[in-house]
Scaffold this active site. Sequence first.
Site, PDB file in Angstrom:
ATOM      1  N   GLU A 252       0.828  -1.213   0.000  1.00 32.69           N
ATOM      2  CA  GLU A 252       0.000   0.000   0.000  1.00 32.69           C
ATOM      3  C   GLU A 252       0.863   1.265   0.000  1.00 32.69           C
ATOM      4  O   GLU A 252       0.425   2.323  -0.442  1.00 32.69           O
ATOM      5  CB  GLU A 252      -0.951  -0.014   1.212  1.00 32.69           C
ATOM      6  N   HIS A 273       7.175 -26.841  -0.914  1.00 29.45           N
ATOM      7  CA  HIS A 273       6.506 -27.908  -1.664  1.00 29.45           C
ATOM      8  C   HIS A 273       5.486 -27.341  -2.647  1.00 29.45           C
ATOM      9  O   HIS A 273       4.611 -28.046  -3.127  1.00 29.45           O
ATOM     10  CB  HIS A 273       5.848 -28.885  -0.695  1.00 29.45           C
ATOM     11  N   LYS A 374     -13.536   1.370  -4.148  1.00 28.49           N
ATOM     12  CA  LYS A 374     -14.583   1.963  -3.308  1.00 28.49           C
ATOM     13  C   LYS A 374     -15.561   2.758  -4.179  1.00 28.49           C
ATOM     14  O   LYS A 374     -16.768   2.663  -4.011  1.00 28.49           O
ATOM     15  CB  LYS A 374     -13.954   2.889  -2.257  1.00 28.49           C
TER      16      LYS A 374
HETATM   17  O1  PA5 Z   1      -3.009   1.961   5.713  1.00 30.78           O
HETATM   18  C1  PA5 Z   1      -4.115   2.470   5.522  1.00 30.78           C
HETATM   19  O2  PA5 Z   1      -4.290   3.693   5.583  1.00 30.78           O
HETATM   20  C2  PA5 Z   1      -5.308   1.598   5.233  1.00 30.78           C
HETATM   21  O3  PA5 Z   1      -4.956   0.268   5.143  1.00 30.78           O
HETATM   22  C3  PA5 Z   1      -6.372   1.774   6.337  1.00 30.78           C
HETATM   23  O4  PA5 Z   1      -5.831   1.372   7.556  1.00 30.78           O
HETATM   24  C4  PA5 Z   1      -7.633   0.981   6.027  1.00 30.78           C
HETATM   25  O5  PA5 Z   1      -8.149   1.359   4.782  1.00 30.78           O
HETATM   26  C5  PA5 Z   1      -8.700   1.194   7.097  1.00 30.78           C
HETATM   27  O6  PA5 Z   1      -9.065   2.540   7.180  1.00 30.78           O
HETATM   28  P1  PA5 Z   1      -9.848   3.110   8.402  1.00 30.78           P
HETATM   29  O7  PA5 Z   1      -9.027   2.928   9.612  1.00 30.78           O
HETATM   30  O8  PA5 Z   1     -10.085   4.557   8.086  1.00 30.78           O
HETATM   31  O9  PA5 Z   1     -11.140   2.335   8.522  1.00 30.78           O
END
Ligand code: PA5
Length: 382
Positions: A252, A273, A374
């Site tokens: 990410e 394996h 989203k």
């Molecule tokens: O690293 C990030 O920003 C994302 O993985 C968020 O943690 C994830 O989308 C969850 O978001 P939120 O805490 O706003 O629900």
Amino acid sequence: MKLSYDSKYQLKESFADFSDFLKKHQDWTGWLNLEKLSEESLIAKIIEKSQYIRENCDVFLLVGIGGSYSGAKAIIESLKGYFVDSKPEIYYVGNSLSSEYLFNLKEKIKDKDIVINYISKSGSTLETKVVLEELEKLMAEKYEDSELQKRIIYTTSNPEIVPEGFDYFLIPNNVGGRFSVFTPVGLLPVAVAGIDIRELLDGAKAVDQDLAKEYALFRKKMIESGKEIEAYVVYEPKLDHLLEWVKQVYAESLGKNNQGIFPAGLVNTRDLHSYGQYLQEGKQNVFETVLVVDEKVEIMVPAYGKNLSEINKIAQKATTIAHQERVPNLIIEVGILDAFKMGQLLQFFMLSCVMSGYLEKVNPFDQEGVEGYKKEMLKLLT
Ligand code: PA5
């Protein structure tokens, strides 16, 4: 912690502008200020709340997704070990939209005492909102309002989502989801699991910046030599979710601008394996980052006159030799993994990831790409 890799890789590059890079992104670097995150008043409040939870429920539900659950799960599973009857039982909810999971979970826990920790920085993530709403119905059937207020705890940067009378922990605005493991996001659930959060934070503070640089430089060398996939490898099944956390942080943070290495996770010797074949004879686009921890238990294997833990280490060394020519690897030796070492390791990966962002000229703190699904989902839903 110790890093080792083939000496033919000369890892030298200046990080002179790194502090400017951090300054440029200062709105997202609050996780580097561990002194602030570990202020005694906050730690005391977290521990007090965790004691209340431990004493008042059989089941603790951590409702969160992405950075809002992965770090806590990684720490708890790695440190608690195998087949431990934990009280309370911990379930990670809201990281999928599986109705079967939710239905079966509700059936399993409906007669038990429950505490929920709803963790969402934004407070607007669909998965966790939907799941919380469903769980709230169960909680409302079980508890009076005054009891309910003690049994749903919010962790968020957006206190507007917290209903009146309910308790909450704030996620600092300058700490993004996947860098939030040392805020109440990670610390409260980890304390509920009975892990020493002060030790964890002390470990994070003791991170070795030079090792983090070295690892970021090794990754850069791999990119320059045409590698596209980084296989994170462990030889302990309990570290499986730790790999999930590392994968999340790196994918990410660095998968943007049509660049980035695809992170994969291998739990050996199981995956020797399966993926072992690809690594030995498939496309040569992979490098390995192997996380080696020492085991606490010794079981003698008479046939080889060695302990099973020694044989596990030999499997790791043999694999390194067998892969060497085609799959370069970097070994991270951790020793026995305890709360301190875990803190050190997680901070090492987060810091080195940001250093990789600096070297790859990528902003590691945003995640515009995640919005893609989203937006499409919202269109389909409405
Ligand atoms: O690293 C990030 O920003 C994302 O993985 C968020 O943690 C994830 O989308 C969850 O978001 P939120 O805490 O706003 O629900």
